[in-house]
Design a protein around this motif. Structure first.
Motif, PDB file in Angstrom:
ATOM      1  N   GLN A 214       0.821  -1.203   0.000  1.00 21.64           N
ATOM      2  CA  GLN A 214       0.000   0.000   0.000  1.00 21.64           C
ATOM      3  C   GLN A 214       0.858   1.258   0.000  1.00 21.64           C
ATOM      4  OE1 GLN A 214      -2.618  -0.334   3.343  1.00 21.64           O
ATOM      5  NE2 GLN A 214      -3.589  -2.224   2.618  1.00 21.64           N
ATOM      6  N   VAL A 215       1.919   1.252   0.832  1.00 22.08           N
ATOM      7  CA  VAL A 215       2.823   2.410   0.868  1.00 22.08           C
ATOM      8  C   VAL A 215       3.507   2.595  -0.474  1.00 22.08           C
ATOM      9  CG1 VAL A 215       4.925   3.327   1.904  1.00 22.08           C
ATOM     10  CG2 VAL A 215       3.184   2.262   3.352  1.00 22.08           C
TER      11      VAL A 215
ATOM     12  N   THR B 111       2.408   1.692  -3.382  1.00 18.39           N
ATOM     13  CA  THR B 111       1.426   2.215  -4.334  1.00 18.39           C
ATOM     14  C   THR B 111       1.267   3.716  -4.174  1.00 18.39           C
ATOM     15  OG1 THR B 111       0.244   0.100  -4.322  1.00 18.39           O
ATOM     16  CG2 THR B 111      -0.953   2.034  -5.110  1.00 18.39           C
ATOM     17  N   ARG B 112       1.204   4.164  -2.910  1.00 17.91           N
ATOM     18  CA  ARG B 112       1.092   5.611  -2.678  1.00 17.91           C
ATOM     19  C   ARG B 112       2.338   6.348  -3.134  1.00 17.91           C
ATOM     20  NH1 ARG B 112      -1.354   3.767   2.243  1.00 17.91           N
ATOM     21  NH2 ARG B 112       0.609   4.116   3.374  1.00 17.91           N
TER      22      ARG B 112
ATOM     23  N   ALA C 170       2.334   6.607  -6.870  1.00 20.69           N
ATOM     24  CA  ALA C 170       1.392   7.642  -7.296  1.00 20.69           C
ATOM     25  C   ALA C 170       1.967   9.040  -7.066  1.00 20.69           C
ATOM     26  CB  ALA C 170       0.071   7.473  -6.546  1.00 20.69           C
ATOM     27  N   ALA C 171       2.604   9.219  -5.893  1.00 24.43           N
ATOM     28  CA  ALA C 171       3.215  10.517  -5.599  1.00 24.43           C
ATOM     29  C   ALA C 171       4.364  10.816  -6.554  1.00 24.43           C
ATOM     30  CB  ALA C 171       3.709  10.555  -4.152  1.00 24.43           C
TER      31      ALA C 171
ATOM     32  N   GLU D 297       2.964  11.739  -9.858  1.00 24.93           N
ATOM     33  CA  GLU D 297       2.422  13.098  -9.797  1.00 24.93           C
ATOM     34  C   GLU D 297       3.527  14.139  -9.828  1.00 24.93           C
ATOM     35  OE1 GLU D 297      -0.460  15.787  -6.849  1.00 24.93           O
ATOM     36  OE2 GLU D 297      -0.110  13.661  -6.451  1.00 24.93           O
TER      37      GLU D 297
END
Length: 471
Positions: free
Chosen positions: A89-90, A92-93, A96-97, A100
């Protein structure tokens, strides 16, 4: 029953009882023996288990330890799975960051690359006005002020140009447009420009011309050589700067040397990194962001044309780039060496008719002032119809046209081609702040010349002199 029968019956019963007792005794003995044997087997098995589990022989220790370890393994496995889920999960974040951030950075660099035209337009106009002022007869104090303005504008041009180049490289919009050209096309103009720059610093520039024909991106190669010359002039306090070539087996080595302080060996790799400069004097002449050689290094990699550096502390430095020889002939119109006077002794620019088309009024006025100071008859407007309305029937000799002429309008190349059909023999120069390789390639294929903004007056004058001499 008689006595004999009774006696016989009792004897038989006694015998049978004795036999049964004997049989029971045998069975008991057998059972006891079997039990003893099983006990021995069981004892042996117990001893084997105990001695195989732990050396101290504690009963069931191995079994208990195995159960404990199995439970710990299960707990650790469950904990590991939970941790892996959390890490997933981390991750994936983080992805994404990261995406971005990269998108924001790419958007920024693309934006800066896209608005470079708007950034350079006013600077181009200011350079034109300042260059026009320098040709006027002014009091010494005013002339000095004009010189300061010109140098300040040149510094701003260098900083903006560096930032725009970095943005173009980061955004991936800067590509090489390799083509054959006579190296004198580039070096003659640079030698004349930096001879004046070096003279202001009290330095002499020694230039050795070359007749070699090479294949490279002229604009990007000019960026490399210009940076070498700028650094040589900036860091050399006295002596001279050398610009020349040496023929090598694998290509032409273009060299820029100086008699400056040199570069210590431990700094020779670092100076090609971003925001890094040699530890020289902090005088006003050594201003800069430390990006010049970083850009040069990246351009060298893009062109696949290697850079070398030789230096001795206290003696000077020699930068060079090796450019491959052209495999085909260069176009006949590539030489831009400026002849200040023609065979008749007159300046070819004097009285020549030059048309200027640009949709920026400040650029129009700046070109009129600069070209007018050179003795040209200038007609400048935003459209062809406006030019023809004020031309009084004069045929243009040279056309200077901006590439971007506003939305829903033809490009400068298309407009120049249309005017060349109307006025045969018209020489065309396309001027643009867009450094895309496609534009330079299209201009060259159309048989026209291309100059980049901010426009360098000396470069323009040399090109005009060559075109007018040919005409």
């Amino acid at each position: 029953m008689d006595l004999f029968q009774l006696t016989t019956f009792n004897a038989d019963a006694s015998e049978k009882s004795h036999i049964a007792e004997s049989t029971d005794a045998v069975d008991i003995v057998a059972l006891r023996e079997e039990n003893r044997r099983l006990r021995k087997v069981c004892q042996a098995l117990i001893e084997r288990v105990e001695t195989g589990g732990r050396s101290d022989g504690a009963p069931y220790a191995a079994f208990e330890r195995s159960v404990l370890l199995a439970e710990q393994v299960r707990e650790r496995t469950d904990e590991l799975h939970r941790t892996l889920d959390e890490l997933s999960q981390v991750n994936t974040r983080l992805l994404a960051a990261k995406a971005e951030a990269e998108a924001a950075n790419l958007s920024k660099t693309k934006f800066l690359a896209a608005v470079s035209h708007d950034l350079l337009q006013p600077l181009n106009a200011a350079r034109l006005f300042a260059s026009a002022l320098e040709t006027h007869s002014l009091p010494d104090v005013s002339q000095a002020l004009v010189g300061h303005i010109g140098r300040s504008l040149k510094d701003v041009e260098g900083l903006i140009g560096t930032l725009v180049d970095i943005s173009r490289l980061d955004a991936g919009v800067l590509h090489a447009d390799k083509a054959p050209f006579a190296v004198s096309t580039l070096l003659d103009a640079l030698a004349e420009e930096y001879r004046q720059v070096a003279g202001v610093r009290g330095l002499a520039l020694h230039y050795v011309p070359s007749s070699a024909v090479v294949e490279s991106d002229l604009a990007l190669l000019a960026r490399v050589i210009r940076n070498f010359l700028s650094n040589a002039v900036r860091y050399t306090e006295q002596g001279r700067v050398l610009l020349g070539c040496r023929r090598r087996r694998d290509g032409l080595e273009i060299m820029v040397g100086d008699t400056g302080p040199g570069i210590p060996e431990q700094q020779r790799d670092a100076i090609f990194l971003e925001f890094r400069r040699a530890n020289h004097s902090s005088s006003a002449h050594s201003r800069g962001l430390g990006l010049g050689l970083a850009i040069v290094d990246r351009i060298s990699i893009m062109l696949e044309q290697p850079i070398t550096l030789a230096s001795r502390s206290g003696v000077g430095a020699l930068f060079s780039i090796t450019v491959p020889y052209a495999t085909s002939a260069a176009p006949a119109v590539t030489n831009t060496r400026y002849a200040p006077s023609s065979d008749t002794g007159e300046d070819p620019l004097s009285g020549c008719v030059i048309w200027v088309i640009d949709d920026d009024q400040a650029i129009i006025e700046g070109m009129q002032a600069l070209l007018g100071s050179w003795g040209c008859r200038v007609r400048a407007a935003a459209t062809v119809s406006a030019l023809e309305a004020t031309s009084d029937g004069e045929r243009p000799v040279v056309l200077l046209v901006d590439y971007h002429l506003g939305e829903h309008r033809e490009t400068g190349i298309e407009l120049a081609a249309r005017l060349q059909r109307r006025y045969p023999g018209l020489a065309a120069v396309v001027i643009t702040a867009n450094h895309e390789a496609e534009i330079k390639r299209a201009t060259r294929e159309a048989g026209m010349h291309c100059l980049l903004k901010p426009l360098k007056p000396l470069r323009l004058r040399m090109l005009l002199g060559t075109l007018l001499n040919k005409t």
